[in-house]
Structures are given as structure tokens and as C-alpha cells.
Design an enzyme around this catalytic site. Structure first.
Site, PDB file in Angstrom:
ATOM      1  N   SER A   1      -5.735   4.062   3.075  1.00  0.00           N
ATOM      2  CA  SER A   1      -6.999   3.386   2.819  1.00  0.00           C
ATOM      3  C   SER A   1      -8.147   4.409   2.863  1.00  0.00           C
ATOM      4  O   SER A   1      -8.113   5.390   2.129  1.00  0.00           O
ATOM      5  CB  SER A   1      -7.179   2.252   3.835  1.00  0.00           C
ATOM      6  OG  SER A   1      -8.214   1.398   3.449  1.00  0.00           O
TER       7      SER A   1
ATOM      8  N   ASP B   1      -2.733  -4.804  -4.040  1.00  0.00           N
ATOM      9  CA  ASP B   1      -3.574  -4.429  -2.893  1.00  0.00           C
ATOM     10  C   ASP B   1      -4.940  -5.103  -2.986  1.00  0.00           C
ATOM     11  O   ASP B   1      -5.652  -4.942  -3.975  1.00  0.00           O
ATOM     12  CB  ASP B   1      -3.741  -2.905  -2.858  1.00  0.00           C
ATOM     13  CG  ASP B   1      -4.225  -2.406  -1.510  1.00  0.00           C
ATOM     14  OD1 ASP B   1      -5.177  -2.997  -0.955  1.00  0.00           O
ATOM     15  OD2 ASP B   1      -3.664  -1.425  -1.009  1.00  0.00           O
TER      16      ASP B   1
ATOM     17  N   HIS C   1      -1.845  -4.548   1.617  1.00  0.00           N
ATOM     18  CA  HIS C   1      -2.654  -3.334   1.673  1.00  0.00           C
ATOM     19  C   HIS C   1      -1.759  -2.168   2.058  1.00  0.00           C
ATOM     20  O   HIS C   1      -1.304  -2.051   3.194  1.00  0.00           O
ATOM     21  CB  HIS C   1      -3.768  -3.523   2.703  1.00  0.00           C
ATOM     22  CG  HIS C   1      -4.754  -2.394   2.740  1.00  0.00           C
ATOM     23  ND1 HIS C   1      -5.296  -1.834   1.606  1.00  0.00           N
ATOM     24  CD2 HIS C   1      -5.303  -1.721   3.787  1.00  0.00           C
ATOM     25  CE1 HIS C   1      -6.133  -0.875   1.946  1.00  0.00           C
ATOM     26  NE2 HIS C   1      -6.155  -0.784   3.268  1.00  0.00           N
TER      27      HIS C   1
END
Length: 525
Positions: free
Chosen positions: A237, A464, A494
Site C-alpha cells: 500500500s 483492490d 487489499h
């Protein structure tokens, strides 16, 4: 019913924060982590420091609290230490701060490659608490790497930024972050100003120095102190953005690196927020379709995606007018319900909680959705908060130049509502989250070009919600020819490595453990 402590911990570990950050424009520095004006004497003292590893204590309140990390498979224990870094990298002989580190030593010391440094995202997430939480997922990598993570500056145990008391945060997160009239806009603006001033009072002179550029410099110092010629890195991320900044600033120091759940480096504040609105809407569509496919087994009313989502928007509209009972004396507001829905979309594993929470809220019980929102905001069941959201605000606002007023955010609501009927207002108004910040931002979007760097695996997930799939292709292109290697995971949630795909895991492990670079464009299911 409220989620358990174990479930809450898993949700917190999965959390990234909705507004993504940008990256920096640094120099092509190979081994020296300071600017050219930095003192050689100061740098030498920093790079020669010895880390005093010791058994890890329980996480601090700012890290999220809880027990000390459990032993690893085979009985190996986690070790913790502190790394001294300059408060201001332009003055390496000046004041220093401590960064909290954690490691688990490689199982096969004779075949050890080096350290594998993790950043799990946010920005604002504690790596010291996240790495043990995911330890079993990375056990194959521990065969040849010391697994290492850290709390970046301003985060957790690393000189944390804290902006308000726990009681004040309860009130702040219960506010209406999608104002409907001038009075509500004024209330939100005043609250954002108080919050920003609280951050400034707490962090003081450190506030301008918590950004991603300095975190990248910290990682290069960490590399040297750990004794590694190259930085082997696993970024997730926001960690992909930090990794991109590092690769741009120190391309010759990049070792084997993986970016998973990729932030789009071409996106500024507005494009990033729009992308997330679309991403969370896509994840909600997939959740609703799953509900339709299960027919009567799904607790939510409606026989189509549109009918199920209409019920969700109706619920949020009702909560805007009248919050419902939540946990204790706290009620579930529209903002907290939206947060809770978003939190549960980070992983397909948490879809059952979303279904249960929406069904319960429709019947007047907001406890489960409020628990999910608490996980997003870093609130423990004892009422204490980690500093994940405070650090997120501090890092984002020092990284990004854009300063949208509430009025400018309001002008853009149309395109956000078009992107997502459920999350559009929430994401649109979030553009103004740095409007009251006392420190100027540095960039509009990142320069992550890294000519000469080793190959970096860039893994994008088609489902995602928080870092939409398109960001992976943008990162590959921005890193440059021969650097970014694109891998696609056709899945939900995610991130990809922990998504259950044997193909993704084998592809990543083959690269990190054996140096086997896959063909760019590899697709895993």
C-alpha cells in the site's frame, strides 16, 4: 455483535488509510542518505551506531497496545531496538530521534541473504506491531532473510504525532464529515482547525520532518546499520510509495524489492481520492453481487446489486439524520458507518462482518459497524487510540502541496458522486482534510523514476478497493524500463501476497529467495 479482539487486530493489521500520499523528487544518491551539504562527521556517527537488540515489550498505546509478540514457529523470538536518525536530515549533527525496529532472524543463517525490510502502509501504520501479526504469511521468506520492520518517524513508538485526547477523538470521529449546510461546514472546519493545532502543539519542530522523503533517508541509514549492501524491501500500500521514493533517491542501493497493493504515483490528491472512490465502489459492487449470488442465504434485502446498494445508501441517509445506538454510550453516525463499510471491504474475509453489520444497523443496532469504524480509526476496546490517523494526517499533509478549502471540495462533489454513490461524498469532502494544516506540503505527486535500479516486482490486484489496480501499471511505467516488473492478481481485497493465491506467493518467493525475475505481464488467479 461486536467483533472480537482477535478479529479487531486482524482488521487493524489490514488497514490502510483512505487518502493516499504522494512521493518525492530526490537526487540520484547511491550510498549517502543525506543531502550534499550534510556533515561527514555526523553521518559517520550515525552509520557506525550499534543496535542493542532485546526482547520486544508490549506495543505502546500509540502502536495500538496489546501483548508482546508471540514466539515464531520453532520458538524463535522477536527482537526490538531503536535506530538513531536525524530530526532534520539537512543537519545530521543536530538533534536526533529514535525509530523503533523489530526483527526475526533468518532460520538458515548459512544461506542468509540479508535483511528484508517491510512497510505495511498507512501512512501511519506501525510496522513493529504489523510484522508479528502477519508473521506466518512470511515464514517462507524467513528461511533466508531476517524479517525487519519499523515504526516510521511520527508513527507508533518513533516520536509519535498525537493530536487530541482519547475523549476528544471520540467526539471528532463522531462528527459529520459530509456537511449538508453552512452550519455543518463551519462545525467541520472548526474541528479540523482544532485537530491540526493539536498536532502542531504535540509535534512542534518535528512536524515538518515526518514526510516520505525523510522516511526514505531513514531506510537507507537503516540498511547501512543493519549491515546490508542493498536494501531488500517489501512494501505494501503506502509502502509501495515509500519504496518508489527510495528507489528514486537511491537507485543503486535497491536490492530485491516487491511492491504489493500499489499506490498510483501519477495521482495527486484529487485523482487519488477519485481513484479510491471508484475502487471502494467496485469492491462494494463485488460484495453486493456475492450477496445476490447467495440468494436467501444473504441477510440483506434486494435481488440485485442496485437494490442492495440502494438499501445501503438509504441506511446512510437515515444515519445522517439520526444516529443509532452503537457501543456503550457511543452512537453510530453516518460517517462512522461509512468508515465501517470501507474497513470491511479491505478483505473478502471480512465481508460476512459487513453483511452482519448492515443487517444489524438496519434493525437499529450499530455496534458491529461502529467496531469496524473503530478498527479504521485505531480505537481499542478500552477507549484508547493508536496514532495511526494522526500520523496519517501529518505525513500526508507534509507530502502534498494541494490545499483544498471546503468550498473547493464542495465544487468537486459531482464527479465524486458519479464515481461512487456510497463513498463519493465522503471522499470528495476529504479533499479538504489538509486545509488547516500549519506546515506546507512538498509535492503534487511522486517522481519514482529509478534508472539503474534492480528489478522491482509490482503486484496489482484487480479487485483492490484502496489502491486500485491501475496504479500498478502507472508504477511500472514510472519506475522506468527494465525496473518495474508487472504482476497481476485477479482477486479481491487489499493486496495480493496474502490473498490466498499460490501463484502470487510462488512468484514473489521465487524472486526474493532465488532472484528469479518473472516475465512482466504475468497473471495470477
Amino acid at each position: 455483535m461486536p467483533i472480537s479482539a482477535a478479529q479487531r487486530a486482524a482488521l487493524l493489521a489490514a488497514t490502510t488509510v483512505l487518502l493516499a500520499a504522494g512521493c518525492s523528487d530526490g537526487g540520484d544518491q547511491a550510498a549517502d542518505p543525506v543531502t550534499p551539504s550534510g556533515s561527514a562527521t555526523g553521518l559517520s556517527a550515525l552509520t557506525s551506531q550499534k543496535l542493542a537488540w532485546a526482547p520486544c515489550p508490549p506495543p505502546s498505546a500509540a502502536e495500538g497496545g496489546g501483548p508482546a509478540p508471540s514466539p515464531l514457529p520453532g520458538g524463535a523470538t522477536w527482537e526490538c531496538s531503536f535506530l538513531q536518525v536525524p530530526l532534520d536530515w539537512a543537519e545530521p549533527e543536530g538533534e536526533t530521534i529514535e525509530l523503533a525496529l523489530i526483527r526475526a532472524k533468518a532460520r538458515d543463517s548459512a544461506r542468509r541473504i540479508g535483511s528484508l525490510v517491510f512497510n505495511f502502509g498507512g501512512p501511519g501504520g506501525s510496522g513493529v506491531t504489523a510484522l508479528p501479526g502477519f508473521a506466518t504469511d512470511y515464514e517462507s521468506l524467513r528461511s533466508r532473510y531476517d524479517l525487519v520492520s519499523f515504526d516510521p518517524r511520527g508513527v507508533g513508538r518513533s516520536d509519535p504525532v498525537e493530536c487530541a485526547t482519547d475523549k476528544e477523538l471520540d467526539a471528532y470521529y463522531a462528527l459529520d464529515f459530509t456537511p449538508d449546510d453552512t452550519a455543518e461546514e463551519r462545525t467541520l472546519s472548526d474541528a479540523q482547525k482544532r485537530y491540526a493545532r493539536g498536532c502542531e502543539r504535540d509535534a512542534g519542530a518535528a512536524l515538518p520532518h515526518v514526510g516520505t522523503e525523510n522516511a526514505a533517508r531513514d531506510m537507507d541509514l537503516m540498511r547501512q546499520v543493519l549491515g546490508d549492501d542493498k536494501l531488500h524491501y517489501f512494501g505494501i500500500s503506502y509502502g509501495t510509495e515509500l519504496g518508489g521514493v527510495y528507489a528514486h533517491m537511491f537507485p543503486k542501493n535497491v536490492g530485491r524489492a516487491v511492491f504489493d497493493a500499489v499506490v498510483d504515483p501519477d495521482a495527486g490528491v484529487e485523482d487519488g481520492a477519485l481513484g479510491q472512490a471508484r475502487g471502494f465502489q467496485l469492491a462494494l459492487d463485488n460484495f453486493a453481487q456475492d450477496c445476490v449470488d447467495r440468494g436467501d442465504a444473504c441477510a440483506l434485502p434486494g435481488s440485485s446489486v442496485s437494490e442492495i446498494e440502494a438499501g445501503i445508501t438509504d441506511l446512510l441517509a437515515q444515519l445522517d439524520k439520526k444516529p443509532i445506538p452503537g457501543i456503550g454510550d457511543r452512537k453510530l453516525t453516518q460517517t462512522q458507518a461509512t468508515n465501517g463499510i470501507a474497513q470491511a471491504l479491505y478483505s473478502k474475509e471480512f465481508w460476512p462482518y459487513l453483511e452482519q453489520g448492515l443487517d444489524a444497523a438496519d434493525g437499529g443496532d450499530g455496534a458491529l459497524l461502529l467496531s469496524l469504524s473503530d478498527a479504521m480509526n485505531g480505537r481499542s476496546q478500552d477507549g484508547s487510540y493508536s496514532n495511526i490517523q494522526a500520523a496519517n494526517a501529518a505525513i500526508n499533509c507534509v507530502d502534498f502541496k494541494e490545499r483544498y478549502t471546503l468550498g473547493q471540495a464542495k465544487e468537486r462533489l459531482g464527479q465524486f458522486r458519479e464515481a461512487s454513490p456510497v463513498f463519493g461524498d465522503f471522499m470528495g469532502w476529504s479533499l479538504a482534510s489538509c486545509s488547516q494544516w500549519p506546515v506546507p506540503g512538498l509535492w503534487e505527486h511522486p517522481d519514482v523514476s529509478a534508472p539503474g535500479a534492480a528489478p522491482i516486482l509490482v503486484v496489482g490486484n484487480t479487485g483492490d478497493p484502496a489502491t486500485p489496480y491501475e496504479g500498478a501499471r502507472s508504477m511500472v511505467n514510472a519506475l522506468g524500463k527494465g525496473v518495474g516488473v508487472e504482476v497481476t492478481y485477479e482477486g479481491e481485497g487489499h493486496g495480493a501476497y496474502n490473498g490466498g493465491s499460490k501463484c502470487v506467493k510462488k512468484t514473489v518467493d521465487d524472486y526474493l529467495l532465488a532472484g528469479k525475475v518473472p516475465a512482466s505481464g504475468t497473471v495470477c488467479k
